[in-house]
Design an enzyme around this catalytic site. Structure first.
Site, PDB file in Angstrom:
ATOM      1  N   ARG A  77       0.811  -1.218   0.000  1.00 18.18           N
ATOM      2  CA  ARG A  77       0.000   0.000   0.000  1.00 18.18           C
ATOM      3  C   ARG A  77       0.844   1.268   0.000  1.00 18.18           C
ATOM      4  O   ARG A  77       0.538   2.240   0.692  1.00 18.18           O
ATOM      5  CB  ARG A  77      -0.943   0.013   1.219  1.00 18.18           C
ATOM      6  CG  ARG A  77      -1.889  -1.169   1.298  1.00 18.18           C
ATOM      7  CD  ARG A  77      -2.867  -1.165   0.140  1.00 18.18           C
ATOM      8  NE  ARG A  77      -3.788  -2.308   0.202  1.00 18.18           N
ATOM      9  CZ  ARG A  77      -4.681  -2.606  -0.740  1.00 18.18           C
ATOM     10  NH1 ARG A  77      -4.766  -1.833  -1.809  1.00 18.18           N
ATOM     11  NH2 ARG A  77      -5.463  -3.655  -0.622  1.00 18.18           N
ATOM     12  N   HIS A  78       1.923   1.265  -0.766  1.00 17.38           N
ATOM     13  CA  HIS A  78       2.807   2.433  -0.816  1.00 17.38           C
ATOM     14  C   HIS A  78       3.414   2.500  -2.216  1.00 17.38           C
ATOM     15  O   HIS A  78       4.170   1.619  -2.625  1.00 17.38           O
ATOM     16  CB  HIS A  78       3.913   2.307   0.233  1.00 17.38           C
ATOM     17  CG  HIS A  78       4.631   3.594   0.513  1.00 17.38           C
ATOM     18  ND1 HIS A  78       5.504   4.160  -0.371  1.00 17.38           N
ATOM     19  CD2 HIS A  78       4.597   4.421   1.596  1.00 17.38           C
ATOM     20  CE1 HIS A  78       5.991   5.271   0.142  1.00 17.38           C
ATOM     21  NE2 HIS A  78       5.442   5.466   1.335  1.00 17.38           N
ATOM     22  N   ASP A  79       3.059   3.555  -2.962  1.00 19.94           N
ATOM     23  CA  ASP A  79       3.452   3.616  -4.366  1.00 19.94           C
ATOM     24  C   ASP A  79       4.967   3.745  -4.559  1.00 19.94           C
ATOM     25  O   ASP A  79       5.552   3.067  -5.411  1.00 19.94           O
ATOM     26  CB  ASP A  79       2.729   4.746  -5.093  1.00 19.94           C
ATOM     27  CG  ASP A  79       2.942   6.116  -4.464  1.00 19.94           C
ATOM     28  OD1 ASP A  79       3.464   6.195  -3.340  1.00 19.94           O
ATOM     29  OD2 ASP A  79       2.556   7.125  -5.093  1.00 19.94           O
ATOM     30  N   SER A 104       9.886   9.577   0.507  1.00 20.29           N
ATOM     31  CA  SER A 104       9.073   9.471  -0.706  1.00 20.29           C
ATOM     32  C   SER A 104       9.007  10.782  -1.477  1.00 20.29           C
ATOM     33  O   SER A 104       8.949  10.794  -2.710  1.00 20.29           O
ATOM     34  CB  SER A 104       7.660   9.016  -0.353  1.00 20.29           C
ATOM     35  OG  SER A 104       7.668   7.745   0.244  1.00 20.29           O
ATOM     36  N   HIS A 151     -20.496  49.383 -21.858  1.00 21.61           N
ATOM     37  CA  HIS A 151     -21.751  48.831 -21.336  1.00 21.61           C
ATOM     38  C   HIS A 151     -22.551  48.137 -22.443  1.00 21.61           C
ATOM     39  O   HIS A 151     -23.767  47.974 -22.328  1.00 21.61           O
ATOM     40  CB  HIS A 151     -22.609  49.930 -20.677  1.00 21.61           C
ATOM     41  CG  HIS A 151     -21.832  50.852 -19.804  1.00 21.61           C
ATOM     42  ND1 HIS A 151     -21.491  50.526 -18.501  1.00 21.61           N
ATOM     43  CD2 HIS A 151     -21.285  52.066 -20.037  1.00 21.61           C
ATOM     44  CE1 HIS A 151     -20.787  51.531 -17.969  1.00 21.61           C
ATOM     45  NE2 HIS A 151     -20.642  52.471 -18.891  1.00 21.61           N
ATOM     46  N   SER A 281     -26.097  23.378 -35.818  1.00 19.76           N
ATOM     47  CA  SER A 281     -27.217  22.971 -34.981  1.00 19.76           C
ATOM     48  C   SER A 281     -27.858  21.730 -35.574  1.00 19.76           C
ATOM     49  O   SER A 281     -27.969  21.601 -36.798  1.00 19.76           O
ATOM     50  CB  SER A 281     -28.253  24.100 -34.887  1.00 19.76           C
ATOM     51  OG  SER A 281     -29.461  23.633 -34.319  1.00 19.76           O
ATOM     52  N   ARG A 295     -16.448  26.961 -26.178  1.00 18.94           N
ATOM     53  CA  ARG A 295     -15.638  25.943 -25.509  1.00 18.94           C
ATOM     54  C   ARG A 295     -14.497  26.591 -24.731  1.00 18.94           C
ATOM     55  O   ARG A 295     -14.128  26.137 -23.642  1.00 18.94           O
ATOM     56  CB  ARG A 295     -15.089  24.943 -26.523  1.00 18.94           C
ATOM     57  CG  ARG A 295     -14.354  23.772 -25.880  1.00 18.94           C
ATOM     58  CD  ARG A 295     -13.943  22.737 -26.911  1.00 18.94           C
ATOM     59  NE  ARG A 295     -15.109  22.156 -27.541  1.00 18.94           N
ATOM     60  CZ  ARG A 295     -15.050  21.369 -28.632  1.00 18.94           C
ATOM     61  NH1 ARG A 295     -13.893  21.113 -29.197  1.00 18.94           N
ATOM     62  NH2 ARG A 295     -16.157  20.873 -29.143  1.00 18.94           N
ATOM     63  N   ARG A 321       4.063  18.368   7.176  1.00 25.06           N
ATOM     64  CA  ARG A 321       3.223  17.920   6.076  1.00 25.06           C
ATOM     65  C   ARG A 321       2.062  17.088   6.564  1.00 25.06           C
ATOM     66  O   ARG A 321       2.132  16.446   7.608  1.00 25.06           O
ATOM     67  CB  ARG A 321       4.014  17.183   4.999  1.00 25.06           C
ATOM     68  CG  ARG A 321       4.162  15.696   4.895  1.00 25.06           C
ATOM     69  CD  ARG A 321       3.069  14.843   4.281  1.00 25.06           C
ATOM     70  NE  ARG A 321       2.550  15.192   2.986  1.00 25.06           N
ATOM     71  CZ  ARG A 321       2.898  14.610   1.855  1.00 25.06           C
ATOM     72  NH1 ARG A 321       3.827  13.680   1.844  1.00 25.06           N
ATOM     73  NH2 ARG A 321       2.321  14.936   0.731  1.00 25.06           N
ATOM     74  N   SER A 326      -2.342  15.121  -1.210  1.00 29.43           N
ATOM     75  CA  SER A 326      -1.938  14.191  -2.255  1.00 29.43           C
ATOM     76  C   SER A 326      -3.030  13.881  -3.268  1.00 29.43           C
ATOM     77  O   SER A 326      -2.863  14.110  -4.467  1.00 29.43           O
ATOM     78  CB  SER A 326      -1.431  12.886  -1.625  1.00 29.43           C
ATOM     79  OG  SER A 326      -1.047  11.976  -2.625  1.00 29.43           O
TER      80      SER A 326
END
Length: 474
Positions: A77-79, A104, A151, A281, A295, A321, A326
């Site tokens: 469980r630790h990358d 790390s 305006h 359209s 967009r 920390r 993370s």
């Protein structure tokens, strides 16, 4: 797989170049470069590390055994430790010296900084492209008079090119922020578990000069001249906040630009590019919607909203920390870069293909110009012996009546005819029409554009490599 969520930022919007910077390959190959730089420097400073071990690490530097790391992470469980293990599987003779003395954040934080710096360089290039295309547009249309708006009401005329300089200036302010940020590039360096470098002081038997040399030398081997003088376990998350603020600033500039284009397209004065077979359209076949500008505004809104993430993260860090940064920064930082990459590609694409309709612009301007020319007309009448105060009142009345004809009756502006028929002014219609030349009312706009482009814009982008705009999905 089609039955899992796919981010539109990667499947639809961001460029391959930006996506590559935030890819697993970029991340884990950089981790390995950092481990090599650390081991090599430790060897150079006298630790018992052999060149053969360094050579073995370099041999597998770019050959990431992902499956081994993935299976290991299920157990531990630790990358970071999973990738230390996976690298050691490939490099058995060097397995014992990988990550020696480091925490790390040595690989995690230094890599995050490197990726952000490289991503910001790419943003700088994208921004340079947008500025360059807008500068070309501004130069081409610096003399074309157009109705100004305050305006969103008719105001003193400007030129199409002068209006474009306002967009450019906003983007130049963003470029200044980028340049300032990149001038202060620093890595976290080799600072140890809580930033005290205690593990390295132990490795070098209390020799602080070697600890200090390690910190700077690792950074130089990674291509950086400086490190943060002090850190906790992490570099200050204030950096992430500053980065996203810069990107959000670009988003603000892009939104203003895109909104103006959308309004101009509604007025049929200026349009964004429209492909030959593009559909505006699904129902109204005649439509030419400003989809690209919309967009730009849409993605920019996402980046602006993203500012709050790193701000809350840096404010919520405890002492040296906490790990509540993370998961958040894994999402907020990459996605801000991916989104702004798409925004700037769209900005460059739109600005490079803007279509201007001078006849429409002239028609709208001429409908309003008589109102704006009244001061000049009044001054000419005064020169012929008229009373300024009396003439001002008569113009006010004529203007209100002419406006009523336009707004209520839907007829053409007849202000010129009204003034010409008023004996108090002593001017003919021909004399009035002689002063109704749009170019007489744009002030210094053309020369302002020329000076701005020559003295401000071109020097600012001179050293930026202008890259081709990525293909845009409409």
């Amino acid at each position: 797989m089609k039955n899992t969520y796919e981010s539109p930022l990667t499947s639809r919007y961001a460029s391959p170049e930006m996506q590559a910077l935030f890819s697993p390959d970029k991340k884990f190959k950089t981790w390995r470069k950092l481990w090599i730089a650390l081991a090599e420097t430790e060897m150079e400073l006298g630790l018992d590390i052999k060149q053969e071990q360094i050579d073995e690490l370099k041999k597998f530097q770019d050959d990431i055994n992902y499956e081994v790391a993935k299976e290991r992470e299920k157990e531990v469980r630790h990358d970071v430790m999973s990738h230390v293990y996976a690298y050691g599987v490939q490099c058995p003779s060097a397995a014992g010296i990988i990550h020696l003395g480091a925490t790390s954040c040595f690989v995690g934080d230094n890599t995050d900084l490197i990726i952000m710096y490289e991503a910001m360089e790419l943003v700088r290039e994208r921004l340079g492209k947008t500025i360059a295309t807008l500068a070309k547009f501004a130069d081409e249309y610096k003399d074309l008079p157009t109705l100004g708006f305050t305006h969103f009401q008719p105001a003193q005329p400007t030129t199409v090119g002068k209006r474009a300089t306002l967009w450019i200036q906003d983007f130049l302010l963003d470029l200044e922020n980028i340049e300032d940020f990149l001038q202060r590039k620093r890595l976290r360096g080799a600072k140890g578990t809580t930033g005290t470098q205690a593990s390295f002081l132990e490795l070098f038997d209390g020799d602080y000069s070697k600890v200090k040399a390690l910190d700077k030398t690792v950074a130089r081997k990674m291509g950086y001249d400086d490190v943060f003088p002090v850190t906790g376990q992490t570099y200050s998350r204030k950096i992430d906040s500053q980065v996203i603020n810069i990107l959000a600033g670009i988003a603000q500039s892009a939104t203003k630009f895109s909104n103006d284009i959308r309004l101009l397209q509604h007025l049929k004065e200026v349009e964004e590019p429209f492909e030959k077979k593009q559909i505006g359209s699904s129902a109204m076949a005649y439509k030419r919607n400003p989809m690209r500008s919309e967009r730009i505004a849409s993605l920019s809104r996402y980046v602006i909203a993203d500012m709050i993430n790193p701000a809350m993260t840096v404010a919520g860090q405890w002492f040296e920390r906490t790990l509540d940064d993370s998961a958040n920064k894994r999402i907020s930082v990459p996605e801000a870069f991916l989104a702004i990459d798409a925004v700037l590609n769209l900005c460059a694409n739109v600005s490079d293909g803007l279509v201007v309709y001078p006849k429409v612009i002239e028609q709208r301007l001429m409908k309003e110009l008589p109102f704006m020319a009244t001061e000049n007309i009044m001054m000419d009448a005064v020169k012929k012996g008229g009373n300024r105060q009396e003439l001002h009142e008569r113009i006010r009345i004529h203007s209100l009546e002419a406006a009523k004809v336009v707004k209520v009756e839907g007829k053409e502006n007849d202000l010129v005819d009204r003034i010409a028929a008023d004996e108090a002014f002593g001017v003919t219609k021909e004399e009035i029409l002689a002063v109704l030349k749009p170019e007489l009312y744009v002030g210094c706009s053309p020369i302002q554009v020329e000076e701005f482009l020559e003295e401000t814009v071109r020097p600012a982008i001179r050293d930026i490599e202008i890259i081709e705009t990525a293909e845009i999905t409409v």
